[in-house]
Design an enzyme around this catalytic site. Structure first.
Site, PDB file in Angstrom:
ATOM      1  N   TYR A  79       0.825  -1.217   0.000  1.00  0.00           N
ATOM      2  CA  TYR A  79       0.000   0.000   0.000  1.00  0.00           C
ATOM      3  C   TYR A  79       0.856   1.264   0.000  1.00  0.00           C
ATOM      4  O   TYR A  79       0.501   2.253  -0.637  1.00  0.00           O
ATOM      5  CB  TYR A  79      -1.016  -0.014   1.159  1.00  0.00           C
ATOM      6  N   HIS A 132     -14.659   2.367  -2.532  1.00  0.00           N
ATOM      7  CA  HIS A 132     -13.684   1.416  -1.983  1.00  0.00           C
ATOM      8  C   HIS A 132     -12.654   2.084  -1.075  1.00  0.00           C
ATOM      9  O   HIS A 132     -11.565   1.548  -0.881  1.00  0.00           O
ATOM     10  CB  HIS A 132     -12.994   0.645  -3.125  1.00  0.00           C
ATOM     11  N   ASN A 228     -14.822   2.484 -22.524  1.00  0.00           N
ATOM     12  CA  ASN A 228     -13.854   1.441 -22.180  1.00  0.00           C
ATOM     13  C   ASN A 228     -13.221   0.945 -23.482  1.00  0.00           C
ATOM     14  O   ASN A 228     -13.925   0.797 -24.472  1.00  0.00           O
ATOM     15  CB  ASN A 228     -14.577   0.277 -21.465  1.00  0.00           C
TER      16      ASN A 228
END
Ligand code: OAD
Length: 261
Positions: A79, A132, A228
């Protein structure tokens, strides 16, 4: 006589015109973004072959409470390195276009991202929600007290200890098997259903419940625009599919909208 070919025909022309017409008519907009919108800023996605995080690392090891309990140092280091990548990254033309889109809808605009970077905010987007969590937020795994990252925490071999209870500090992101922040998904669900249009960019559309949102919009009769380079499960219900990279397609969409003013 040979069949005439027209090199000036751009396959994006028609879908861009349809998408711009949808946005022009709508008075409210729900946007869902995923890792793809940050790809052109140099932030790796998750599921792409070779370059995606999950092509190289095991999600259970690096992004689950069990993985953190088993190997806290490894998870912490991963992280911290992702945080460094994001801090060095700059918003790209896709982020900037989404920020420019917001004032057209004012308070009737909502951007929900699955991304844990802050590139939407740095591009100027204001109404951003992080489904998230965020790489900028840390808290104690045990007592949940927030923790401000200190310079020495970044290079530490293991997560710092909570000054209040001695527990382990963890990143404020949502891991596999964890719930989304309380009430946030319900808010996203409500806005996906009630906003007059839905724009989805840069997500593979496979991680639930976030991936449900475009389907919720479609079931409520809202037009869905998808950006996309690759088709996804969302493409099946998209009113307009805009194939291409966010940093190229989104500025063109904005340009179309501006032209029609
Ligand atoms: P994925 O890595 O699953 O998908 C990225 C998507 O972006 C793919 O569909 C790509 O085709 C597309 N893409 C790639 N480059 C792009 C570009 N330049 N412009 C637009 N799109 C592009 O990422 P997410 O869908 O965001 O969750 O993944 C969802 C969740 O899975 C993440 O939030 C993370 C991950 O596990 C957690 O960590 C909880």
């Amino acid at each position: 006589m040979p069949e005439s070919t027209d090199d000036s025909l751009d396959p994006l022309d028609l879908p861009l015109a349809r998408a711009a017409a949808i946005l022009r008519e709508a008075t409210s907009l729900f946007v869902l973004t995923g890792a793809g919108v940050s790809a052109e800023s140099g932030v790796p996605t998750f599921r792409e072959a070779q370059t995606g995080h999950w092509a190289r690392f095991d999600p259970e090891t690096l992004a689950s409470p069990r993985g953190f309990a088993r190997n806290p140092g490894l998870v912490w280091g991963w992280y911290m390195s992702r945080l460094e990548t994001v801090e060095r990254a700059l918003p790209n033309a896709g982020h900037l276009s989404l920020a420019r889109l917001e004032p057209r809808f004012g308070q009737r605009f909502a951007l929900f991202t699955q991304n844990v970077d802050d590139l939407h905010e740095r591009a100027g987007s204001r109404r951003v929600s992080h489904l998230h969590g965020s790489l900028a937020a840390y808290r104690c795994r045990d007592c949940e007290a927030p923790h401000i990252l200190r310079p020495e925490d970044r290079s530490a071999a293991s997560p710092p200890a909570c000054p209040l209870c001695g527990g382990r500090i963890r990143p404020g992101v949502v891991w596999f098997g964890e719930m989304l922040p309380t009430g946030l998904f319900e808010e996203a669900e409500r806005l996906a259903r009630t906003s007059e249009a839905c724009l989805v960019a840069g997500t593979s559309g496979v991680v639930r419940p976030a991936a449900d949102l475009p389907f919720i919009a479609e079931r409520a009769g809202r037009p869905v625009i998808e950006v996309n380079p690759q088709p996804t499960p969302i493409t099946d219900v998209a009113t307009v599919f805009l194939p291409g990279q966010g940093g190229e397609v989104l500025p063109r969409l904005l340009q179309r909208l501006d032209e029609a003013r």
